[in-house]
Design an enzyme around this catalytic site. Structure first.
Site, PDB file in Angstrom:
ATOM      1  N   HIS A 331       1.053  -1.139   0.039  1.00  0.00           N
ATOM      2  CA  HIS A 331      -0.013  -0.178   0.070  1.00  0.00           C
ATOM      3  C   HIS A 331       0.879   1.035   0.047  1.00  0.00           C
ATOM      4  CE1 HIS A 331      -3.055   2.681   1.576  1.00  0.00           C
ATOM      5  NE2 HIS A 331      -3.810   1.953   0.917  1.00  0.00           N
ATOM      6  N   CYS A 332       2.058   1.289   0.607  1.00  0.00           N
ATOM      7  CA  CYS A 332       3.029   2.349   0.947  1.00  0.00           C
ATOM      8  C   CYS A 332       3.494   2.821  -0.583  1.00  0.00           C
ATOM      9  CB  CYS A 332       3.969   2.073   1.902  1.00  0.00           C
ATOM     10  SG  CYS A 332       3.390   1.657   3.473  1.00  0.00           S
ATOM     11  N   ILE A 333       3.868   1.970  -1.606  1.00  0.00           N
ATOM     12  CA  ILE A 333       4.531   2.130  -2.461  1.00  0.00           C
ATOM     13  C   ILE A 333       3.628   2.526  -3.751  1.00  0.00           C
ATOM     14  CG2 ILE A 333       6.255   1.012  -1.676  1.00  0.00           C
ATOM     15  CD1 ILE A 333       5.881  -1.178  -4.003  1.00  0.00           C
TER      16      ILE A 333
END
Length: 341
Positions: A331-333
């Site tokens: 999700h972060c990238i």
């Protein structure tokens, strides 16, 4: 004009990413760097099997990207500093007429620790908005996309140690932050977590991003990271968060159905307690790109839970260990661009 951030299950036009570049978080050896490139490429190539992907590539990494990324992926060469695109890029929203716009938060590298720089990323959100052909919604709030999660029906998750971080927003308080979220994202009910997971406060952490702790797969439902080993510091963290969240209500005034996503069995790495989390997945059209950790039993249980809360979507696991070793997950990238309504 009122804007509204849709749920992540809403139809999407594409996913935006950034390709890794040499720096503190990628790795200090050739083998470490190659493992980082491979991890980002695996996520991008997997998503591209399902829907369009556009990826920002620093000029220094153009050859790497060309060699490792699927030909279906749109590569856009532009100088960048960080490659956690959910944080350095825009947050996409709908305008009242259903068209898409992009919120341009101020990004200062998660409060500006010594190892990071954000000079090339200061106008990245506007650049991506221009590439997407959508208008910009400017904001003076220092914020990152990983620091928020919405249910698309008025509820937003926030963290005291992110939005109220004195290195991000020294003059903010909860009310000011909530009013800005209402203006930019259309939310009407904020649920504040007091903190995030333990590892997230280490050198390369974000100081409490919510998208590794909890998410709202649909209105009224909350997925919560569940560290069940009492010897891990996150056992107390997630226990206390569950007790708090059990008393919270959403924008409709309803209590949340809390579904635990158990942490993998792995507890530590060379740097201390890990924050490996299945919460940090990406929802795309028809699928969920799920973190896997080479733990068959734990991975299978998490995938079954994700399948139950995202009915009709295929659960597609991607090994996320090299991502978490660098400070985040799938999700972060990534950042979703919703389709116009």
């Amino acid at each position: 004009m009122t804007h509204h951030m849709p749920t992540e299950t809403a139809p999407q036009d594409r996913i935006w990413m950034a390709f890794p570049r040499t720096g503190a978080t990628l790795g200090d050896t050739s083998s470490a760097r190659e493992a980082g490139y491979a991890a980002w490429a695996a996520v991008a190539n997997t998503i591209a099997d399902h829907q369009p992907v556009s990826i920002i590539v620093d000029p220094s990494e153009a050859d790497h990207a060309a060699r490792m990324l699927s030909g279906d992926i749109t590569r856009i060469v532009r100088p960048i500093d960080d490659f956690w695109l959910r944080d350095s890029g825009p947050t996409f929203v709908h305008a009242t007429d259903g068209s898409v716009a992009a919120v341009d938060w101020i990004f200062n590298g998660w409060g500006g620790p010594a190892w990071t720089s954000s000079g090339n990323d200061r106008d990245l959100a506007r650049f991506i908005a221009d590439m997407a052909g959508v208008p910009v919604v400017p904001s003076l709030l220092v914020n990152e996309g990983g620091g928020i999660h919405v249910d698309g029906a008025g509820t937003i998750l926030l963290t005291d140690t992110v939005q109220l971080d004195p290195d991000r927003n020294p003059h903010a308080d909860r009310l000011r932050v909530e009013e800005e979220m209402t203006r930019t994202l259309g939310t009407t009910r904020a649920i504040w977590l007091p903190r995030g997971l333990t590892r997230d406060y280490d050198t390369f952490g974000t100081r409490g991003h919510v998208d590794i702790v909890a998410c709202l797969p649909s209105p009224g439902t909350l997925l919560l990271h569940d560290q069940r080993n009492p010897d891990h510091p996150d056992h107390a963290v997630t226990r206390d968060l569950r007790a708090q969240l059990a008393e919270e209500v959403d924008a409709q005034g309803n209590r949340l159905q809390i579904i635990a996503l158990p942490a993998p069995a792995t507890q530590t790495d060379a740097h201390g307690p890990v924050d490996w989390s299945y919460v940090n997945h990406l929802v795309i059209n028809g699928a969920v790109i799920a973190c896997s950790f080479a733990e068959p039993d734990a991975d299978r249980e998490a995938q079954e839970i994700l399948a139950s809360v995202y009915p009709g979507r295929t659960i597609v696991p991607v090994d996320a260990r090299e991502l978490f070793a660098r400070g985040g997950g799938i999700h972060c990238i990534t950042q979703q661009q919703p389709s116009p309504r």
